[in-house]
Design an enzyme around this catalytic site. Structure first.
Site, PDB file in Angstrom:
ATOM      1  N   GLY A  48      -4.765  -8.836 -48.005  1.00  0.00           N
ATOM      2  CA  GLY A  48      -3.945  -9.969 -47.591  1.00  0.00           C
ATOM      3  C   GLY A  48      -2.667  -9.612 -46.874  1.00  0.00           C
ATOM      4  N   HIS A  49      -2.386  -8.337 -46.668  1.00  0.00           N
ATOM      5  CA  HIS A  49      -1.097  -7.921 -46.082  1.00  0.00           C
ATOM      6  C   HIS A  49      -1.324  -6.914 -44.969  1.00  0.00           C
ATOM      7  CE1 HIS A  49       3.117  -6.477 -46.006  1.00  0.00           C
ATOM      8  NE2 HIS A  49       3.369  -7.649 -46.535  1.00  0.00           N
ATOM      9  N   PHE A  50      -1.624  -7.192 -43.893  1.00  0.00           N
ATOM     10  CA  PHE A  50      -2.074  -8.447 -43.288  1.00  0.00           C
ATOM     11  C   PHE A  50      -3.488  -8.224 -42.790  1.00  0.00           C
ATOM     12  CE2 PHE A  50       2.540  -8.210 -42.834  1.00  0.00           C
ATOM     13  CZ  PHE A  50       2.938  -9.391 -43.424  1.00  0.00           C
TER      14      PHE A  50
END
Length: 145
Positions: A48-50
């Protein structure tokens, strides 16, 4: 002193996925430590990052620094994490200068700059290919359980 991953696992209370050190290449107990974090695309935080531009979160770089500080203190033969708890009291002067991405080898250097009976202040640096990626000062309190 040097420590491999098995040594680090015995020394720190952290475990996967929150163990952020792979080895310690140099350590002078209660003075300094140099540790390595091999940053791989398989790290769970990259999901999720990124998603299209994976960057190691700055707070996890600081956590890796904090774990190196813990090794610096816990490598003293008189200490072990079962008898002592280290509380991180503050993170100051944190600066993030270069993104850390998959494939990087993060070299973390920590130095005790001030020590009292139950507190230590560390100056910490994280580098990739000798370029400064981030820096911070960490204040920790060491308490016997």
């Amino acid at each position: 002193m040097q420590f491999n991953i098995q040594d680090i696992i015995k020394m720190l209370p952290h475990s996967y996925p929150f163990l952020l050190l792979d080895k310690v290449t140099a350590c002078v107990p209660n003075e300094s430590a140099t540790a390595i974090k091999n940053v791989t695309f398989n790290e769970p935080f990259f999901i999720g990052h990124f998603p299209n531009n994976p960057v190691m979160p700055g707070v996890l770089i600081v956590e890796a620094m904090a774990q190196a500080c813990l090794v610096c203190v816990m490598s003293d033969s008189k200490c072990n994490f079962e008898n002592y708890t280290i509380y991180f009291m503050s993170i100051e002067l944190a600066k993030f200068r270069k993104p850390v991405i998959p494939g990087d080898i993060l070299t973390i250097e920590v130095n005790v700059i001030h020590k009292r009976k139950d507190t230590c202040r560390f100056q910490c640096f994280a580098r990739v290919d000798q370029a400064l990626a981030s820096e911070a000062q960490i204040l920790a309190m060491i308490k016997k359980n």
